[in-house]
Scaffold this active site. Sequence first.
Site, PDB file in Angstrom:
ATOM      1  N   GLU A 197       0.830  -1.202   0.000  1.00 53.40           N
ATOM      2  CA  GLU A 197       0.000   0.000   0.000  1.00 53.40           C
ATOM      3  C   GLU A 197       0.865   1.252   0.000  1.00 53.40           C
ATOM      4  O   GLU A 197       0.479   2.284  -0.556  1.00 53.40           O
ATOM      5  CB  GLU A 197      -0.936  -0.001   1.208  1.00 53.40           C
ATOM      6  CG  GLU A 197      -2.031   1.063   1.127  1.00 53.40           C
ATOM      7  CD  GLU A 197      -3.092   0.877   2.193  1.00 53.40           C
ATOM      8  OE1 GLU A 197      -4.073   0.151   1.943  1.00 53.40           O
ATOM      9  OE2 GLU A 197      -2.927   1.440   3.290  1.00 53.40           O
ATOM     10  N   LYS A 240     -12.788   2.075  -3.151  1.00 59.99           N
ATOM     11  CA  LYS A 240     -13.912   2.413  -2.273  1.00 59.99           C
ATOM     12  C   LYS A 240     -14.981   3.189  -3.031  1.00 59.99           C
ATOM     13  O   LYS A 240     -16.185   2.948  -2.870  1.00 59.99           O
ATOM     14  CB  LYS A 240     -13.415   3.231  -1.078  1.00 59.99           C
ATOM     15  CG  LYS A 240     -12.574   2.453  -0.076  1.00 59.99           C
ATOM     16  CD  LYS A 240     -12.122   3.362   1.051  1.00 59.99           C
ATOM     17  CE  LYS A 240     -11.298   2.607   2.085  1.00 59.99           C
ATOM     18  NZ  LYS A 240     -10.826   3.497   3.170  1.00 59.99           N
ATOM     19  N   HIS A 268       7.882 -26.347   2.211  1.00 63.32           N
ATOM     20  CA  HIS A 268       7.492 -27.506   1.418  1.00 63.32           C
ATOM     21  C   HIS A 268       6.530 -27.093   0.303  1.00 63.32           C
ATOM     22  O   HIS A 268       6.378 -27.807  -0.683  1.00 63.32           O
ATOM     23  CB  HIS A 268       6.830 -28.562   2.306  1.00 63.32           C
ATOM     24  CG  HIS A 268       7.757 -29.122   3.343  1.00 63.32           C
ATOM     25  ND1 HIS A 268       8.725 -30.054   3.047  1.00 63.32           N
ATOM     26  CD2 HIS A 268       7.877 -28.861   4.661  1.00 63.32           C
ATOM     27  CE1 HIS A 268       9.392 -30.362   4.148  1.00 63.32           C
ATOM     28  NE2 HIS A 268       8.899 -29.650   5.147  1.00 63.32           N
TER      29      HIS A 268
END
Length: 519
Positions: A331, A462, A360
């Site tokens: 961000e 938003k 793994h």
Amino acid sequence: MSPLPSAPGLDPKSQWQRFCSLLWHNSDLGFWLDVSRMGLDSGVLASLKPGFDKAFAAMAALEGGSIANADEQRQVGHYWLRSPELAPDAASGDHIRVEVDRLEAFGRDVLSGAITNGAGERFTDVLWIGIGGSGLGPLLMIRALQDPGAGLPFHFFDNVDPDGMRRTLASLGARLKTTLVIVVSKSGGTPEPHIGMLQARRAVESHGGNWSTQAVAVTMLGSRLDQEAAQGSWLARFDMFDWVGGRTSITSAVGLLPGVLIGSDIREFLAGAAAMDAATRVPELMNNPAALLAAAWFHAGDGKGQRDMVVLPYRDRLEVFSRYLQQLVMESLGKKLDRDGLEVHQGIAVYGNKGSTDQHAYVQQLRDGIDNFFVTFIEVLEDPGDIPPLEGENPGDFLDGFLQGTRSALTEEGRFNLSITLQRLNAHSLGALIALFERAVGLYGELVNVNAYHQPGVEAGKKAAAALLDLQSNLEQVMADQREHTLLDLQQKMGLESPEPLYWILRHLCANRRHIDAR
């Protein structure tokens, strides 16, 4: 540490000297940073010096109270949170100190039973409602620092997923009556925490709870949430500051309140961050761990973020750290435009989980696949004393062996990697670790000339979401006539260029039996 790999034509002694020059150690902090395997050499470091001289000056101005976030005309003051004496005015410094005292006293009284739910019952749980940094910071604090049986158990609304809310509320059940509900929203108007608050209040009251004696607000003075809490006589209100962004708010009430409610030492947490701040304030590249970290990132990605950051902490308690860094780094640095308005598309992608479990899952590709990353190993030297060796096998030895083995395997293939070592993991060292990355992000942002303290992409998302919700409301009004409608008909009535957003909305409404026939 495993030995440096040999290099043709390079004297072993000079290799060791180079390694030592790229190993930063602070014995008081119990902290090591090794960037010797990131391809840095004297030529690279010399080329970066002018950029770092400017970056150091910019960071000093930021801490002095300059407008560091020019787009929003805001100061950037998360460093003041752990060193109030650095705040640019005495009132701000005093405000920070008062808030820390209030937070500590509140947490102590909740845990002791001096503060109850209003019916004289002790609090049994905490429901934390926050999004982004207001959720990730507290989650990191709890996972990293809460000891078994200490403090209160935490539950989260960190999303607006109704299924997640249902499961969380079901797990609390009758204990909702004795649950402390903490709502976090800096502006007080963010939809996600507001929606979570409404659902939490309904659930608390349906179980016989008293919202006003169970609810706590963490927000800016005068915000919508602050006003609601004041008018509703909520149990407590704690301040957030305009000059602290969500992704750097962990040393504010956002991180400190969870810290006190799990019985952790928030003074030590702040002290660790302050100590690392002091170490990373040194205006010399080779003697500043955050600068070395930023230099390694810059060189590995050619100053353009061309390599991903893979974070591998080798402790379960730091499992959330990679998620925390995703927001802090991506961000802050993921920007389309630089400060001069040029299109640069900067950023560093961050992913990871924990070692040795997750090595793994993807170390095979890290060693043998596409070379588009660098690994950040994080190790803790001291093991807990109550897990003994059994049948001659010590879990801590195996964990260290896996880390060193993976590190060596990557180095043998010429894959960039760096290592951060903590003597022990506690509140002090966690504060230092967070502060190291905060300063590295700030310095790197200066190197690539981006504003690391705004988030235009998040704001755009938003606004787009709000527009779609408005579109849904309008669609439902158009369809209120109970007639059949085709997508083309609806598109034309609503003046849309494409029927696609209507299709997505209708699909959701139909799945939840909230529709009028549309074809």
